[in-house]
Design an enzyme around this catalytic site. Structure first.
Site, short mmCIF file in Angstrom:
data_model
loop_
_atom_site.label_atom_id
_atom_site.label_comp_id
_atom_site.label_asym_id
_atom_site.label_seq_id
_atom_site.Cartn_x
_atom_site.Cartn_y
_atom_site.Cartn_z
N LYS A 1 43.30 -7.21 9.39
CA LYS A 1 42.57 -6.36 10.45
C LYS A 1 42.83 -6.57 11.71
CE LYS A 1 38.68 -6.29 12.21
NZ LYS A 1 36.96 -5.99 11.74
N ASP B 1 38.91 -1.23 9.12
CA ASP B 1 38.47 -1.41 10.19
C ASP B 1 36.60 -0.99 9.50
OD1 ASP B 1 37.44 0.86 11.66
OD2 ASP B 1 37.60 -0.47 13.03
#
Length: 212
Positions: free
Chosen positions: A121, A139
């Site tokens: 991420k 996310d």
């Protein structure tokens, strides 16, 4: 409607809804985004933006933060939660940047993943926001919304969601699309309350509403 067509329609509508959406972490240098995204784990971006002001006042560059005692970093970043592990990762990451990359952030996804505290991420966020490369940041907002919209099918694992989205999202759209999902996830398609489907710009094409 195929997922490929659905995602293009969603991208188009979210562009109109959130034309100026960008990263909600404040930074003016690439290494600061690296620090902030580590602090943002299980913490709001708004709180991170406040906490890093004190951190950067005391440690204004990579070298200063690399030389700092992790305990001193922890004292400052504690309000973000998980202070000890975050301070340890930030310290180790800044040391690696200083020693291996002359204080710069590597423009390579796999090299980013080798930095302490950096996962897929975070690496995608850096690639998209700092280097303007194709990126998909999975996310919690991205995972929740893409499942609700029907772009992925009951997938919760971030990497699997990322891989599924790479197949249907045009590479140049991925980074901005994920930023817009954050805005939409906070304002409309919320997690802690019922989503406000009545005022959602996607309500007529969203799988959550039974639209196929």
């Amino acid at each position: 409607m195929t997922k490929e067509k659905l995602v293009l329609e969603i991208i188009d509508r979210l562009k109109k809804e959130y034309p100026d959406a960008g990263c909600t972490l404040d930074y003016d240098q690439a290494w600061k985004l690296l620090v902030s995204v580590r602090l943002a784990a299980q913490c709001t971006d708004a709180r991170v933006n406040v906490v890093v002001e004190d951190l950067y006042e005391k440690y204004p560059d990579v070298d200063a933060l690399a030389e700092a005692d992790p305990a001193d970093i922890e004292e400052i970043v504690r309000p973000c939660g998980l202070g000890k592990s975050k301070a340890r990762d930030i310290s180790a990451c800044m040391k690696m940047l200083k020693e291996d990359y002359d204080g710069k952030i590597p423009k390579d996804f796999n090299a980013l993943l080798k930095l302490p505290g950096v996962g897929r991420k975070s690496a995608n966020l850096i690639m998209g926001d700092v280097f303007g490369e194709p990126a998909i940041v999975t996310d919690t907002h991205c995972i929740r919304l893409t499942n609700r919209m029907g772009l992925v099918d009951g997938i919760k694992e971030p990497k699997k969601v990322e891989m599924a989205l790479w197949k249907i999202i045009p590479p140049k759209e991925g980074s901005d699309f994920c930023h817009r999902l954050v805005y939409h996830g906070r304002d409309v398609c919320t997690a802690r309350t019922k989503p406000f489907c009545d005022r959602c710009c996607l309500k007529d094409i969203c799988a959550k509403n039974g639209v196929e």
